[in-house]
Design an enzyme around this catalytic site. Sequence first.
Site, PDB file in Angstrom:
ATOM      1  N   ARG A   8       3.658-121.088  59.388  1.00  0.00           N
ATOM      2  CA  ARG A   8       2.821-121.585  60.478  1.00  0.00           C
ATOM      3  C   ARG A   8       1.345-121.511  60.111  1.00  0.00           C
ATOM      4  O   ARG A   8       0.494-121.919  60.885  1.00  0.00           O
ATOM      5  CB  ARG A   8       3.077-120.772  61.759  1.00  0.00           C
ATOM      6  CG  ARG A   8       4.509-120.848  62.261  1.00  0.00           C
ATOM      7  CD  ARG A   8       4.665-120.201  63.610  1.00  0.00           C
ATOM      8  NE  ARG A   8       6.068-120.059  63.967  1.00  0.00           N
ATOM      9  CZ  ARG A   8       6.831-121.034  64.460  1.00  0.00           C
ATOM     10  NH1 ARG A   8       6.286-122.233  64.664  1.00  0.00           N
ATOM     11  NH2 ARG A   8       8.097-120.829  64.742  1.00  0.00           N
ATOM     12  N   ASP A  70       5.753-115.902  49.968  1.00  0.00           N
ATOM     13  CA  ASP A  70       5.112-114.699  50.474  1.00  0.00           C
ATOM     14  C   ASP A  70       4.101-114.295  49.420  1.00  0.00           C
ATOM     15  O   ASP A  70       4.404-114.295  48.215  1.00  0.00           O
ATOM     16  CB  ASP A  70       6.102-113.567  50.736  1.00  0.00           C
ATOM     17  CG  ASP A  70       5.466-112.478  51.596  1.00  0.00           C
ATOM     18  OD1 ASP A  70       4.656-112.822  52.481  1.00  0.00           O
ATOM     19  OD2 ASP A  70       5.763-111.291  51.399  1.00  0.00           O
ATOM     20  N   HIS A 181      -2.751-118.359  42.526  1.00  0.00           N
ATOM     21  CA  HIS A 181      -1.425-117.754  42.416  1.00  0.00           C
ATOM     22  C   HIS A 181      -0.362-118.673  43.001  1.00  0.00           C
ATOM     23  O   HIS A 181       0.711-118.839  42.424  1.00  0.00           O
ATOM     24  CB  HIS A 181      -1.407-116.406  43.131  1.00  0.00           C
ATOM     25  CG  HIS A 181      -1.910-116.456  44.548  1.00  0.00           C
ATOM     26  ND1 HIS A 181      -3.116-117.015  44.905  1.00  0.00           N
ATOM     27  CD2 HIS A 181      -1.361-116.026  45.709  1.00  0.00           C
ATOM     28  CE1 HIS A 181      -3.283-116.923  46.214  1.00  0.00           C
ATOM     29  NE2 HIS A 181      -2.234-116.335  46.725  1.00  0.00           N
TER      30      HIS A 181
END
Length: 208
Positions: A8, A70, A181
């Site tokens: 989100r 993540d 990253h």
Amino acid sequence: MKVVLATRNQGKVRELEAMLAGIEGIKVLSFQDFPEMPDVAENGQTFEENAVKKAREVAEYTNLVAVADDSGLEVDYLNGAPGVYSARFAGENKNDTENNHKLLRLLHGLPMEQRKARFRCVIAIATPWGDIYTTEGNCEGFIGYEMAGDKGFGYDPLFYLPEYDKTFAQLDLEVKNRISHRARALEKAKSILLDLKERIEKETCGLG
């Protein structure tokens, strides 16, 4: 092939959309296209655990290929913190500015050589039929002495890259999407997505 970005965070959506834009035949969707989708609890102990959980649950809910990431900041002086707690470093319901201020307080007075840090990202790709793939990317840098730049989010205004003499939040998006990253993890994930696209196309044509 439709791919759902399992986030989100609109900053991540914009970055991932830009990176996937060059893959022909892949349509990028996000949680905005599935407003009723329940939140996924990010309670894993590692970036990989959280990314895999998000991708798997979103793939099951949408019946589409899901891409989840993540990522977070690891500061050597803080023994890798904030790590998986990057988004809530200053506490639950805190914002990016509060997280950055806490980090600055913890590193107050340290010379640059002791402020080494890295952004780490794990991307997980899940299919509706249960396959899971993961890739990882890192970007090394330092924590600056003050926030600078307005082009990023999260810890970007503090993450300083000596080779550019800029923070992540001062870099043009084109440069950031090449060296970040997330970019490095997604570059590795692109070949997986292309393989999945070919597999789905073959099955759709009755050749798989």
